[in-house]
Design a protein around this motif. Structure first.
Motif, PDB file in Angstrom:
ATOM      1  N   ASP A 130       0.830  -1.213   0.000  1.00 20.69           N
ATOM      2  CA  ASP A 130       0.000   0.000   0.000  1.00 20.69           C
ATOM      3  C   ASP A 130       0.862   1.260   0.000  1.00 20.69           C
ATOM      4  O   ASP A 130       0.523   2.266  -0.614  1.00 20.69           O
ATOM      5  N   PRO A 149      -3.632   5.549 -18.302  1.00 20.93           N
ATOM      6  CA  PRO A 149      -4.349   5.264 -17.058  1.00 20.93           C
ATOM      7  C   PRO A 149      -3.701   4.108 -16.302  1.00 20.93           C
ATOM      8  O   PRO A 149      -3.215   3.134 -16.904  1.00 20.93           O
ATOM      9  N   ALA A 150      -3.654   4.215 -14.987  1.00 17.37           N
ATOM     10  CA  ALA A 150      -3.037   3.174 -14.168  1.00 17.37           C
ATOM     11  C   ALA A 150      -3.912   1.927 -14.150  1.00 17.37           C
ATOM     12  O   ALA A 150      -5.136   2.016 -13.985  1.00 17.37           O
ATOM     13  N   TRP A 151      -3.285   0.783 -14.351  1.00 20.24           N
ATOM     14  CA  TRP A 151      -3.997  -0.491 -14.254  1.00 20.24           C
ATOM     15  C   TRP A 151      -4.235  -0.813 -12.789  1.00 20.24           C
ATOM     16  O   TRP A 151      -3.345  -0.665 -11.948  1.00 20.24           O
ATOM     17  N   ASP A 152      -5.437  -1.302 -12.475  1.00 21.09           N
ATOM     18  CA  ASP A 152      -5.800  -1.594 -11.088  1.00 21.09           C
ATOM     19  C   ASP A 152      -5.644  -3.057 -10.717  1.00 21.09           C
ATOM     20  O   ASP A 152      -6.003  -3.464  -9.613  1.00 21.09           O
ATOM     21  N   GLY A 153      -5.100  -3.871 -11.644  1.00 22.94           N
ATOM     22  CA  GLY A 153      -4.918  -5.285 -11.362  1.00 22.94           C
ATOM     23  C   GLY A 153      -6.120  -6.142 -11.698  1.00 22.94           C
ATOM     24  O   GLY A 153      -6.087  -7.357 -11.466  1.00 22.94           O
ATOM     25  N   GLY A 154      -7.165  -5.536 -12.260  1.00 23.96           N
ATOM     26  CA  GLY A 154      -8.375  -6.282 -12.570  1.00 23.96           C
ATOM     27  C   GLY A 154      -8.328  -6.957 -13.935  1.00 23.96           C
ATOM     28  O   GLY A 154      -7.350  -6.872 -14.675  1.00 23.96           O
ATOM     29  N   VAL A 220      -3.814   0.620 -20.597  1.00 28.39           N
ATOM     30  CA  VAL A 220      -3.473   0.917 -19.208  1.00 28.39           C
ATOM     31  C   VAL A 220      -2.002   0.572 -19.011  1.00 28.39           C
ATOM     32  O   VAL A 220      -1.389  -0.103 -19.843  1.00 28.39           O
ATOM     33  N   ALA A 222       1.377  -0.186 -15.928  1.00 28.14           N
ATOM     34  CA  ALA A 222       1.825  -0.424 -14.559  1.00 28.14           C
ATOM     35  C   ALA A 222       3.310  -0.695 -14.590  1.00 28.14           C
ATOM     36  O   ALA A 222       3.873  -1.092 -15.620  1.00 28.14           O
ATOM     37  N   ASP A 226       4.968  -2.882  -9.184  1.00 29.74           N
ATOM     38  CA  ASP A 226       3.647  -2.776  -8.576  1.00 29.74           C
ATOM     39  C   ASP A 226       2.871  -4.087  -8.636  1.00 29.74           C
ATOM     40  O   ASP A 226       1.826  -4.217  -8.005  1.00 29.74           O
ATOM     41  N   LEU A 230      -0.647  -5.203  -6.817  1.00 28.52           N
ATOM     42  CA  LEU A 230      -1.852  -5.229  -7.654  1.00 28.52           C
ATOM     43  C   LEU A 230      -2.502  -6.599  -7.663  1.00 28.52           C
ATOM     44  O   LEU A 230      -3.728  -6.711  -7.756  1.00 28.52           O
TER      45      LEU A 230
END
Length: 422
Positions: A130, A149-154, A220, A222, A226, A230
């Motif tokens: 975090d 745009p940042a990838w959120d891991g989804g 996206v 990253a 990270d 993620l």
């Protein structure tokens, strides 16, 4: 200094300048001279603590920082220096408590970064990752600035994710285990990587392997560093190392150089330094000389996997250079290194990218690590969950390498007996 030998500020300023130029013992003497003139000055105490930390006198450094805190407990600079000193001395609970007391950790990137390093070191990956993103706001950050745009891991659902290498070659090998997991989320993987790793990573599910520094495209993006956060990595859910590619031409080259195995001889690779431009390399590296004691052990032949300026130390062996077979000149990329490592029985080294390579290949590797090492090695114990075939030999708080090499030499003698019966 001739104008006023009792000018505490001048003495401490001189100490700061000397510390920055690497003259630590003289810097420490200057700070102590300053304290003779102004023993209540918290800034001098904290400057002394910084110099002592860099000199490896960790207990003395913490004591100096505590003196600074006692005099100015609400000084942010003093508090931050004390936190760094406590972390480098392995006093993690005290450092975390001081971060909490300092307040603003969620807003101050430097404090959050210190907290990330501590949490990761003690295995608190959930909270550590975090905070790990705070590195981007530090002046020393050398990664790419985000443009997508940042990838959120989804789930990717056909989108392209641009993944960029960050930090060193070893970090890229460490994080390669996540690339199949990213691909499994249903998108295209565009990977910006080091040229030296292209061949060993060629078997991974990467749609495009990009050279470093080119244009960024995709939906996206990253950083590879990270990915553990993620993808929800905890200490109990670390993915296993990924299978690396060792091209057949590299294997043929290695076999041609190393030749057939000699019965009763243990082939041991050595590396004594990482990248010399890495800021922490002086702490984690040694010279060649301590490794030569392994050549004293009957049944051991040493092979140098060292690259870069430290290779020059081999020439200093002169007529004794046959004690260590130099492989560095033959290694054009990490595929060549991997092929050599496959032909060795064991690699003994101070921490650098080859440790990650050997660990990913499943070759036994003994990693001689500094007192507070890279966070994946934790702080205690002889093993790391990141690499099942890696054994750790740890420095003590005195930062003395001699006991580390004593332990490794004893273990190597035992390994020779186990493998050869001698």
């Amino acid at each position: 200094m001739h104008a006023n030998p009792h000018d505490a500020g001048a003495w401490s300023t001189l100490g700061v300048l000397l510390r920055r130029s690497g003259k630590l013992n003289v810097a420490i003497a200057c700070h102590n001279r300053a304290l003779n003139c102004a023993p209540e000055n918290a800034n001098i105490w904290t400057n002394l603590g910084n110099a002592l930390t860099e000199a490896g006198r960790l207990a003395d450094a913490v004591a100096a920082q505590e003196e600074a805190l006692r005099r100015e407990p609400d000084n942010p600079r003093v508090a931050f220096n004390a936190i760094v000193g406590l972390r480098q001395a392995g006093r993690f609970a005290e450092a975390l408590a001081l971060i909490d007391r300092a307040g603003g950790a969620t807003a101050d990137p430097a404090l959050r970064w210190e907290r990330a390093l501590i949490r990761l070191q003690i295995g608190d990956y959930v909270h550590g990752f975090d905070d790990y993103g705070a590195r981007r706001a530090l002046p020393t950050y050398n990664g790419r600035s985000a443009t997508l745009p940042a990838w959120d891991g989804g789930v990717l659902d056909g989108r392209s994710v641009f993944l960029t290498s960050e930090q060193g070659l070893g970090d890229a090998l460490l994080m390669a285990r996540y690339l199949p997991l990213v691909k499994a989320l249903g998108g295209r993987v565009l990977y910006e990587g080091h040229a030296d790793l292209r061949r060993v990573l060629s078997g991974l599910p990467i749609d495009e392997y990009r050279g470093w520094g080119g244009p960024v495209d995709g939906d996206v993006e990253a950083s590879q560093m990270d990915l553990p956060g993620l993808l929800g990595t905890t200490l109990a859910s670390i993915p296993p190392p990924v299978r690396l590619t060792v091209p057949e031409e590299a294997r043929r080259k290695a076999l041609g150089i190393l030749g057939p195995r000699e019965p009763g001889i243990l082939r041991v690779g050595i590396v004594w330094s990482g990248r010399v431009t890495f800021a922490d390399n002086a702490r984690r590296a040694t010279g060649l000389a301590p490794f030569l004691r392994f050549a004293e052990i009957p049944g051991v032949q040493l092979y140098s996997l060292q690259k870069g300026p430290p290779e020059a130390e081999l020439a200093a062996l002169g007529p004794a250079r046959q004690l260590v077979v130099p492989l560095g000149p033959e290694l054009e990329d990490f595929a060549d290194t991997a092929a050599m490592v496959e032909q060795l029985d064991l690699v003994i080294m101070t921490d650098s990218s080859v440790a990650h390579l050997a660990g990913a290949l499943g070759t036994p590797v003994w990693n001689l690590v500094q007192y507070v090492p890279y966070w994946i090695y934790g702080f205690t114990g002889a093993w790391t969950p990141w690499y099942p075939t890696m054994r750790l030999f740890r420095q003590g708080m005195d930062l003395d390498w001699r006991p580390v090499f004593d332990a490794a030499a004893g273990a190597l003698r035992a390994e020779v007996r186990r493998r050869t019966g001698h």
